[in-house]
Each structure stands twice: as C-alpha cells, then as structure tokens.
Design a protein around this motif. Structure first.
Motif: not given
Length: 247
Positions: A168-173, A176-179, A196-201
């Motif tokens: 759930a955490a990985r999918q949300a991140i 995400a547009d920001a972490v 570092y799995m996000t493409k957001g800020k």
C-alpha cells in the motif's frame, strides 16, 4: 526553504508522508540512533532481535516491557495533530511509518500503514496465535508453550515487512505528486528506498543531516513538531494554501 515546502504541500493533490523515529522524539519517545541511547544504554540491535527472542528471552522481554510501559505515558505532539488535520482536510493520502508506537492513529490519522508493525499488539512466536498485552507483560507463555512477542519487525527480519502495509505504501508513493519524509535517517532498508519510488517532489524534515539531501527538492533541518507547526501556520483554516510569496 519553509516557503518552498509550503508551496509544494499546498499545491499537492496526492501527498504521501513517510515518518521515522524522529517524528516521535518530540513526544518523548526515545530515538534508538541518538548518541546517548536509552534503557540502560543497551544497543537495541543486540536486544530487539530474533536471536535474543530465542536465546535470551528474559532480556528481550524486559526490553520490550520497558518500552511498552514507557509508551503509556506518551501522547501525540502538536506535529502529529497537524498531520491528522491535514488528512482530514484532504491534503494527505497516506502515512507510511517506520514507527511502531501508534501515535499517528492516536492523533486521529486513519490512513496509516505501519511498515515495521505495532508494539501495541502481540502474538506467539511459535504458532502465531494473537495474545493480549497483559499476558506478554506478565511473562506468560502461549497455550502451545511458545514465547509471546510484540507484532514488530525485529532486527534480522528487515526484509520481512508486513506485505499489505508495504504494498500500500509503495503504490501510494508511486502515485504521489509529493512525498514528505519526516524524522528518519534513511538508513534502514528496505524502507529507505520508498521515497525514491515517486516521480513527484521530495521533501525532508530531519534534525540531523542524512547524507541524502541532494536527492530531495527541499530540505528542512529541525524538529518535526516545530517545523510541522510552522508549515501549518502558512495555511488557512479552510485548508487552502496561504500566501507563500513572502520571503
């Protein structure tokens, strides 16, 4: 930097928060990685282990009993309350936490995933049967004769995180547009790879430098409670972004 962080949070539609021990320190929960340590100066990495559970249960039990009893005196700090309010306002989609103390839930957060389990629930090491806190504190054994333990991830079980929480955490991140990362040294694997799995800020709040600041878009150095209150002060009561053009 505070204004930059507020602008990122204010414009975010899918904010995910990752918290570590530093987020609970301001509430009075000891940080295992602090220079002074705690609980008779015993290194938790030699006590909070499967080996200690199996070979030195008396010490293991004393260590966790002390933590549980100490936690009964702890209440969420005002920074926890800020995160709870942000969730109610729709700012926060999910909190993924490395902490086992349950303070986010006590503060009112609902969308919380505990990556390292919870010290507030218990089971038998041998058969997995759920157990009560009172039974653990009393040093009782399971019906099968097995030893009772908190539902936390021990050192040596680091790659065996609760899968539902991790997924759930990985999918949300990833979505995400920001972490916002709060109070973690980013040294504990595999949770330290989540930001570092996000493409957001990427935003960081931590008292000490982590050595990973270059990977973040915005870094704030200081305590979680103080900085969350400062950030929250830049927003109005309707949950809209206040004027962040000031310097």
């Amino acid at each position: 930097m505070l204004q930059t962080a507020a602008a990122i949070i204010g414009s975010s539609k899918r904010l995910v928060v990752l918290t570590g021990a530093g987020c609970s320190v301001d509430a009075g929960v000891p940080d295992f990685r602090s220079p002074s340590g705690w609980w008779r100066q015993i290194n938790p990495q030699t006590v909070a282990t499967v080996k200690a559970l199996e070979e030195n249960y008396e010490l293991f039990h004393a260590f966790y009993s002390a933590r549980i009893r100490h936690l009964k005196q702890i209440v969420p700090h005002k920074g926890h309350e800020v995160l709870s309010r942000w969730e109610r306002e729709g700012r926060i989609q999910l909190i993924a936490t490395q902490n086992v103390d349950g303070l986010h839930q006590l503060a009112g957060n609902v969308q919380v995933k505990e990556l390292h389990g919870s010290i507030r629930s218990f089971r038998c090491q041998r058969c997995g049967r759920p157990a009560e806190e009172e039974a653990f504190l009393a040093g009782e054994a399971c019906q099968c004769g097995g030893r009772l333990r908190p539902n936390v991830v021990l050192f040596g079980e680091g790659m065996d995180l609760p899968q539902q929480a991790w997924n759930a955490a990985r999918q949300a991140i990833e979505a995400a547009d920001a972490v916002l990362v709060i109070g973690t040294s980013l040294q504990v694997s595999p949770a330290n790879q989540l930001p570092y799995m996000t493409k957001g800020k990427l935003l960081l709040i931590n008292k000490e430098e982590t050595g990973s600041e270059h990977r973040f878009d915005c870094c704030l150095q200081g305590g979680a409670e103080e900085l969350l209150l400062q950030l929250d002060g830049l927003f109005d009561y309707q949950g809209k972004r206040a004027d962040t053009t000031q310097t």
